[in-house]
Design an enzyme around this catalytic site. Structure first.
Site, mmCIF file in Angstrom:
data_model
loop_
_atom_site.group_PDB
_atom_site.id
_atom_site.type_symbol
_atom_site.label_atom_id
_atom_site.label_comp_id
_atom_site.label_asym_id
_atom_site.label_seq_id
_atom_site.Cartn_x
_atom_site.Cartn_y
_atom_site.Cartn_z
ATOM 1 C CE LYS A 120 -4.226 -2.057 1.594
ATOM 2 N NZ LYS A 120 -3.800 -3.476 1.738
HETATM 3 C C1 LIG Z 1 -4.365 -4.559 1.095
HETATM 4 C C2 LIG Z 1 -3.576 -5.815 0.990
HETATM 5 C C3 LIG Z 1 -3.904 -6.829 0.074
HETATM 6 C C4 LIG Z 1 -5.135 -6.769 -0.813
HETATM 7 O O1 LIG Z 1 -5.020 -5.805 -1.828
HETATM 8 P P1 LIG Z 1 -6.342 -5.307 -2.613
HETATM 9 O O2 LIG Z 1 -5.877 -4.160 -3.416
HETATM 10 O O3 LIG Z 1 -7.309 -4.901 -1.536
HETATM 11 O O4 LIG Z 1 -6.841 -6.437 -3.421
HETATM 12 C C5 LIG Z 1 -3.077 -7.937 -0.012
HETATM 13 N N1 LIG Z 1 -2.003 -8.063 0.787
HETATM 14 C C6 LIG Z 1 -1.642 -7.108 1.680
HETATM 15 C C7 LIG Z 1 -0.462 -7.332 2.538
HETATM 16 C C8 LIG Z 1 -2.413 -5.952 1.814
HETATM 17 O O5 LIG Z 1 -2.058 -5.015 2.719
#
Ligand SMILES: *Cc1c(COP(=O)(O)O)cnc(C)c1O
Length: 477
Positions: A120
């Site tokens: 993120k």
């Molecule tokens: C947010 C997240 C996901 C999922 O990603 P999306 O964009 O919501 O599909 C997967 N792995 C981690 C570690 C995350 O923080």
């Protein structure tokens, strides 16, 4: 470039006009009116670019109302090796999203080398700099309100800390996050960051955010904003690393690659879809879920059946514990041939707690044309994948990445390179690694003693009125 809503009843707007908002006024999600198309010559020009040049080239197509010199400065400030510093010793931090070869035609694409050790950061760090830039230009301020169970909140706080014109009010369930996640967030001492530990569970925190968002007058008066996963700029930022990964493992544009994506809200893999629509030669987009397998069910059966929180399991890949994939509507809009009336009809069912079945009008048969395949994982498979990856390649992976790798191994074709998106580093989920491997993962020196740092947070009851008052009291200039 103008952006239109998947529900077709909002005016078309530019990139900076949709930047600070979330949903379009008609309840839809924004997408480019048309995807920019990259030719073979364009791909050849992009091949070999470093991350910053690549990000600038791609984002300037999507954010074309930001003057190029300004966008250049924002990108250069965001994607620096000292910000994405948690690369493994055998990787080059300058690559920002370096690959790690496991074996022939099988790679990790490391997206988690940023400040909060999850993918993120790739988008949120850009968003922080974009917000500061656009707010300064408009002479405005914003107060971001969010609820987090861990990853999103910390990524938002590390992106927004110290940014002019921005304050962050982040609600989290008191004593429910891991010690590491808690320390990561609560140790921030920046004056524009407010951690509110709510007595209750994540849903209680989330309900408060919803209640505040539904109070339009309060929202306007107090300039309440959000940085949730449907924000278009976050998707746009994520498009870049699909290009970077593709170029890292191919020599010519005639080659195809596949990506396996640990998925929850469909935000990450949606960016892969956008990259493919722009002309990146992607073979398969592999949607990997955990036990919360709503997306796997859709890609296997054509039925999209979101579940309520009572039917959402707490798993050992907690950032994917999502049963309503907020970005999924973007893909369905494209699948319907951008038929906004159809999307409205489908989501009128979803928004009332229902489901829809795309077999009924033959749309499901077309899903394969977009490269999507899927699979799901569970705790036992996750533990086994972590153990096998350690034994076979000497590489420790986190639980989310393990779900991606597990599904990738099931569906990969030997001749086509498969890149598994590494969405978090193992140190973030120490207890699960301890369970799988019998020892904790190694911690980078800079994170040692994190839990011992002084913490700055406020404990409050799940009381909407009290939290509104807290925001008012802390936003007076
Ligand atoms: C947010 C997240 C996901 C999922 O990603 P999306 O964009 O919501 O599909 C997967 N792995 C981690 C570690 C995350 O923080």
């Amino acid at each position: 470039m103008k952006y239109i809503s998947t529900r077709g009843q909002s005016p078309a707007l530019s990139f900076t006009e949709i930047l600070l908002g979330g949903l379009a006024p008609d309840g839809g999600l924004y997408l480019p009116e048309q995807y920019p198309q990259l030719s073979d010559a364009d791909l050849t020009r992009l091949r070999g670019m470093n991350y910053r040049d690549l990000a600038f080239s791609i984002l300037s197509l999507l954010a074309d109302d930001i003057p190029p010199a300004d966008l250049r400065a924002i990108v250069d400030k965001t994607y620096r090796a000292d910000v994405y510093a948690y690369a493994r010793p055998e990787q080059n931090a300058e690559d920002i999203t370096p690959t790690l070869k496991l074996e022939d035609n099988l790679y990790l694409l490391s997206l988690s080398n940023g400040p909060t050790l999850a993918f993120k950061d790739m988008a949120m760090q850009l968003l922080g700099n974009l917000f500061e830039y656009v707010l300064a230009k408009k002479g405005e301020t914003t107060n971001i309100l969010g609820a987090t169970s861990g990853d999103t909140g910390s990524a938002a706080e590390y992106a927004m800390r110290g940014k002019k014109g921005v304050k962050v009010f982040m609600l989290s369930p008191h004593k429910k996050m891991s010690r590491f996640q808690t320390a990561q967030m609560f140790s921030l001492q920046d004056e524009n960051i407010f951690n509110i530990a709510v007595n209750g569970v994540f849903d209680d925190a989330q309900d408060i955010v919803k209640a505040v968002s539904n109070d339009a007058a309060f929202k306007a008066r107090n300039k309440i904003g959000a940085v949730n996963s449907i924000n278009w700029a976050r998707v746009a930022a994520q498009v870049v690393y699909y290009f970077k990964g593709y170029f890292a493992v191919t020599r010519s544009n005639t080659e195809k690659v596949s990506f396996a994506v640990p998925s929850g809200n469909f935000g990450n893999v949606c960016a892969g879809h956008v990259a493919r629509m722009m002309g990146l030669p992607i073979d398969k987009l592999v949607v990997a879920t955990n036990e919360n397998d709503v997306l796997d069910e859709f890609f296997k059966t054509g039925v999209y059946r979101p579940r309520g929180s009572a039917n959402t399991y707490h798993t050992s890949s907690p950032s994917m514990d999502i049963s309503k994939a907020s970005n999924f509507e973007r893909f369905v809009f494209d699948l319907t041939g951008r038929d906004a009336a159809k999307v409205r009809a489908l989501w009128s069912k979803v928004d009332q707690g229902g489901a829809f079945d795309l077999n009924e009008d033959g749309l499901f048969a077309q899903v394969a044309d977009y490269g999507f395949v899927s699979g799901s994982s569970n705790h036992a498979a996750r533990m086994q994948t972590i153990r096998e990856t350690q034994a076979k390649y000497g590489v420790t992976i986190d639980t989310h990445t393990a779900d991606g790798l597990k599904v990738a191994l099931q569906v990969r074709e030997p001749a086509i390179p498969m890149l598994v998106l590494e969405t978090a580093l193992p140190v973030k989920f120490e207890d699960a690694i301890q369970e799988a491997l019998g020892h904790k993962p190694e911690r980078p020196a800079s994170l040692q003693g994190l839990e011992d740092l002084p913490q700055r947070f406020e404990v409050m009851d799940a009381d909407v009125q009290a939290i509104k008052q807290f925001i008012v009291d802390h936003t007076a200039d």
